[in-house]
Design a protein around this motif. Structure first.
Motif, mmCIF file in Angstrom:
data_model
loop_
_atom_site.group_PDB
_atom_site.id
_atom_site.type_symbol
_atom_site.label_atom_id
_atom_site.label_comp_id
_atom_site.label_asym_id
_atom_site.label_seq_id
_atom_site.Cartn_x
_atom_site.Cartn_y
_atom_site.Cartn_z
ATOM 1 N N ARG A 293 30.052 74.488 68.155
ATOM 2 C CA ARG A 293 29.916 73.035 68.252
ATOM 3 C C ARG A 293 30.587 72.495 69.516
ATOM 4 O O ARG A 293 30.269 71.382 69.971
ATOM 5 C CB ARG A 293 30.521 72.362 67.029
ATOM 6 C CG ARG A 293 29.838 72.705 65.704
ATOM 7 C CD ARG A 293 30.575 72.057 64.553
ATOM 8 N NE ARG A 293 31.977 72.479 64.514
ATOM 9 C CZ ARG A 293 32.909 71.887 63.765
ATOM 10 N NH1 ARG A 293 32.595 70.847 62.999
ATOM 11 N NH2 ARG A 293 34.158 72.336 63.785
ATOM 12 N N PHE A 294 31.499 73.278 70.101
ATOM 13 C CA PHE A 294 32.210 72.867 71.307
ATOM 14 C C PHE A 294 31.779 73.667 72.532
ATOM 15 O O PHE A 294 32.390 73.564 73.584
ATOM 16 C CB PHE A 294 33.723 73.015 71.089
ATOM 17 C CG PHE A 294 34.251 72.083 70.037
ATOM 18 C CD1 PHE A 294 34.803 70.863 70.393
ATOM 19 C CD2 PHE A 294 34.175 72.392 68.690
ATOM 20 C CE1 PHE A 294 35.290 69.986 69.433
ATOM 21 C CE2 PHE A 294 34.646 71.525 67.719
ATOM 22 C CZ PHE A 294 35.203 70.311 68.089
ATOM 23 N N GLY A 310 23.940 68.361 79.938
ATOM 24 C CA GLY A 310 23.018 68.900 78.949
ATOM 25 C C GLY A 310 23.176 68.315 77.555
ATOM 26 O O GLY A 310 24.162 67.660 77.225
ATOM 27 N N GLU A 311 22.200 68.632 76.711
ATOM 28 C CA GLU A 311 22.168 68.115 75.350
ATOM 29 C C GLU A 311 23.287 68.687 74.479
ATOM 30 O O GLU A 311 23.795 68.002 73.580
ATOM 31 C CB GLU A 311 20.807 68.408 74.710
ATOM 32 C CG GLU A 311 19.664 67.602 75.298
ATOM 33 C CD GLU A 311 19.895 66.100 75.194
ATOM 34 O OE1 GLU A 311 20.322 65.652 74.099
ATOM 35 O OE2 GLU A 311 19.666 65.389 76.191
ATOM 36 N N LYS A 312 23.672 69.952 74.714
ATOM 37 C CA LYS A 312 24.740 70.545 73.910
ATOM 38 C C LYS A 312 26.039 69.761 74.073
ATOM 39 O O LYS A 312 26.750 69.508 73.093
ATOM 40 C CB LYS A 312 24.963 72.005 74.306
ATOM 41 C CG LYS A 312 23.898 72.968 73.810
ATOM 42 C CD LYS A 312 24.293 74.399 74.131
ATOM 43 C CE LYS A 312 23.290 75.396 73.564
ATOM 44 N NZ LYS A 312 23.674 76.797 73.860
ATOM 45 N N ARG A 313 26.341 69.385 75.307
ATOM 46 C CA ARG A 313 27.579 68.632 75.535
ATOM 47 C C ARG A 313 27.484 67.240 74.919
ATOM 48 O O ARG A 313 28.449 66.760 74.302
ATOM 49 C CB ARG A 313 27.880 68.537 77.030
ATOM 50 C CG ARG A 313 29.140 67.735 77.327
ATOM 51 C CD ARG A 313 29.573 67.837 78.775
ATOM 52 N NE ARG A 313 30.680 66.942 79.009
ATOM 53 C CZ ARG A 313 30.561 65.686 79.432
ATOM 54 N NH1 ARG A 313 29.353 65.180 79.694
ATOM 55 N NH2 ARG A 313 31.618 64.933 79.610
ATOM 56 N N LYS A 315 25.798 66.329 72.345
ATOM 57 C CA LYS A 315 25.912 66.489 70.899
ATOM 58 C C LYS A 315 27.361 66.765 70.499
ATOM 59 O O LYS A 315 27.858 66.241 69.483
ATOM 60 C CB LYS A 315 25.005 67.621 70.436
ATOM 61 C CG LYS A 315 24.929 67.803 68.932
ATOM 62 C CD LYS A 315 23.944 68.901 68.568
ATOM 63 C CE LYS A 315 23.874 69.095 67.058
ATOM 64 N NZ LYS A 315 22.906 70.186 66.699
ATOM 65 N N SER A 316 28.046 67.570 71.296
ATOM 66 C CA SER A 316 29.441 67.904 71.009
ATOM 67 C C SER A 316 30.341 66.670 71.114
ATOM 68 O O SER A 316 31.210 66.443 70.264
ATOM 69 C CB SER A 316 29.924 68.996 71.967
ATOM 70 O OG SER A 316 31.246 69.380 71.669
ATOM 71 N N LEU A 317 30.145 65.863 72.147
ATOM 72 C CA LEU A 317 30.956 64.661 72.317
ATOM 73 C C LEU A 317 30.729 63.669 71.174
ATOM 74 O O LEU A 317 31.667 62.996 70.727
ATOM 75 C CB LEU A 317 30.642 64.006 73.662
ATOM 76 C CG LEU A 317 31.120 64.747 74.913
ATOM 77 C CD1 LEU A 317 30.669 64.012 76.167
ATOM 78 C CD2 LEU A 317 32.623 64.937 74.915
ATOM 79 N N LEU A 318 29.500 63.597 70.688
ATOM 80 C CA LEU A 318 29.197 62.721 69.560
ATOM 81 C C LEU A 318 29.914 63.209 68.298
ATOM 82 O O LEU A 318 30.463 62.413 67.528
ATOM 83 C CB LEU A 318 27.691 62.662 69.332
ATOM 84 C CG LEU A 318 27.204 61.687 68.248
ATOM 85 C CD1 LEU A 318 27.570 60.252 68.623
ATOM 86 C CD2 LEU A 318 25.691 61.825 68.051
ATOM 87 N N LEU A 319 29.914 64.520 68.113
ATOM 88 C CA LEU A 319 30.629 65.116 66.979
ATOM 89 C C LEU A 319 32.117 64.771 67.040
ATOM 90 O O LEU A 319 32.729 64.379 66.036
ATOM 91 C CB LEU A 319 30.440 66.630 66.982
ATOM 92 C CG LEU A 319 31.353 67.431 66.051
ATOM 93 C CD1 LEU A 319 30.875 67.302 64.612
ATOM 94 C CD2 LEU A 319 31.405 68.888 66.459
#
Length: 355
Positions: A293-294, A310-313, A315-319
């Motif tokens: 997740r990170f 990117g989208e992974k980052r 998504k991680s920041l939103l988490l």
């Protein structure tokens, strides 16, 4: 005497980057930690990254240099080479350090110092900002017990640092040269001895810091330390301070360890820093290494710009914003003081105009 701000933070010197963040703009990190080597030649009893297994893997030199050039252009200001292994086990560490400076990035190095030999010192001292050696005892026996290594390594480290100090003085290098001790029950009786030794061989400083329990660490033997028991050392160590040498007794970090309190309720610091492990993975937080997740991406597969945007980052920041419970994070994590500072900016107290 902490002129380097080791027990605090220096984000207030990056006003434009902070202002851009406050306005909701996308920013690139100011600071990064990079692990050139997964392997380590010691097995320290307090090691927080023991769960990474000390694998003999090393960042590919050409790819790392390419990314360093990119990072310099994107606005990265500094890199600390340390991580889950000993950086100087990387066969091309001197070359990497020199290229980092050519990319416009300041360099700090945390090392156990065993491999900080004369040739390496001669190659890197002119381009490095600081070098800090982890040394957790003032005698061979204590050092070997905590570092879990050959006692002869203690003499190697002292010889290497003595040479480095002489070269610094001879060539008038600006590189700050220091030692760092994690204060533990096994070495508390040798703190003053180490302070004298550090001063006498020409160090700029000695840091005395508290243990910090990594949530993923296999090691838990020091998790119940109370640093209020060691407060008396601050005055004792102050006696060794001179115009050219200081003992940085991290009283604030020790108090936070004992209290376990955080003034912030959300981690806000992640846009300002990042971590690259020895496999080339780019992480949002070193506390959550191995937690996908990170994980933002990998430098072998993408440019850093692609990873950071990117989208992974995202998504991680939103988490992190919506779900991360910072009360369960590592006490005295690398970004703790910065988080406190950013939290106050986002949640100012009353009467802020009465400066």
């Amino acid at each position: 005497m902490d002129k380097y701000g080791i027990d605090s933070h220096k984000l207030m010197y990056h006003v434009q980057r902070v202002n851009d963040w406050m306005e909701g703009k996308a920013i690139y990190p100011i600071y990064m930690e990079v692990s050139p080597s997964g392997a380590c030649n010691h097995r320290c009893s307090y090691c927080g990254l023991d769960f990474m297994k000390y694998e003999a893997k090393y960042l590919e030199t050409g790819i790392l240099k390419n990314k360093l050039s990119e990072l310099g252009k994107l606005g990265l200001k500094s890199i600390m080479y340390a991580g889950e292994g000993e950086p100087f086990l990387h066969p091309n560490m001197s070359e990497i350090i020199c290229h980092t400076k050519k990319s416009g990035i300041d360099i700090g190095i945390t090392t156990n110092g065993v491999l900080l030999e004369e040739k390496i010192v001669d190659n890197i001292f002119g381009v490095s900002t600081w070098i800090k050696v982890s040394i957790n005892g003032a005698t061979k026996d204590t050092y070997a017990k905590i570092h879990r290594c050959n006692p002869a390594d203690f003499d190697k480290v002292i010889d290497n640092l003595s040479y480095a100090a002489k070269m610094k003085k001879k060539n008038n290098y600006a590189c700050a040269l220091g030692m760092q001790m994690v204060l533990l029950p096994e070495n508390s009786h040798e703190v003053a001895v180490l302070a004298k030794l550090a001063r006498d061989i020409g160090m700029d400083y000695l840091v005395i810091k508290p243990y910090s329990q990594h949530p993923q660490s296999k090691t838990t033997r020091y998790s119940s330390i109370k640093y209020s028991d060691y407060g008396y050392l601050e005055d004792e160590l102050a006696k060794f301070n001179t115009d050219n040498f200081s003992v940085i007794f991290r009283k604030l970090a020790m108090k936070k360890w004992d209290d376990g309190n955080k003034i912030y309720k959300c981690c806000l610091a992640l846009p300002f820093w990042s971590y690259i492990d020895a496999s080339g993975n780019v992480w949002g937080c070193s506390v959550y290494l191995s937690d996908d997740r990170f994980l933002y991406g990998n430098i072998y597969e993408q440019t850093f710009r692609q990873i950071w945007e990117g989208e992974k980052r995202k998504k991680s920041l939103l988490l992190v914003k919506e779900k991360l419970d910072t009360s369960k994070c590592r006490v005295n994590c690398r970004m703790d003081e910065i988080n406190g500072y950013l939290w106050k900016l986002k949640h100012p107290s009353e009467h802020i105009n009465f400066i």
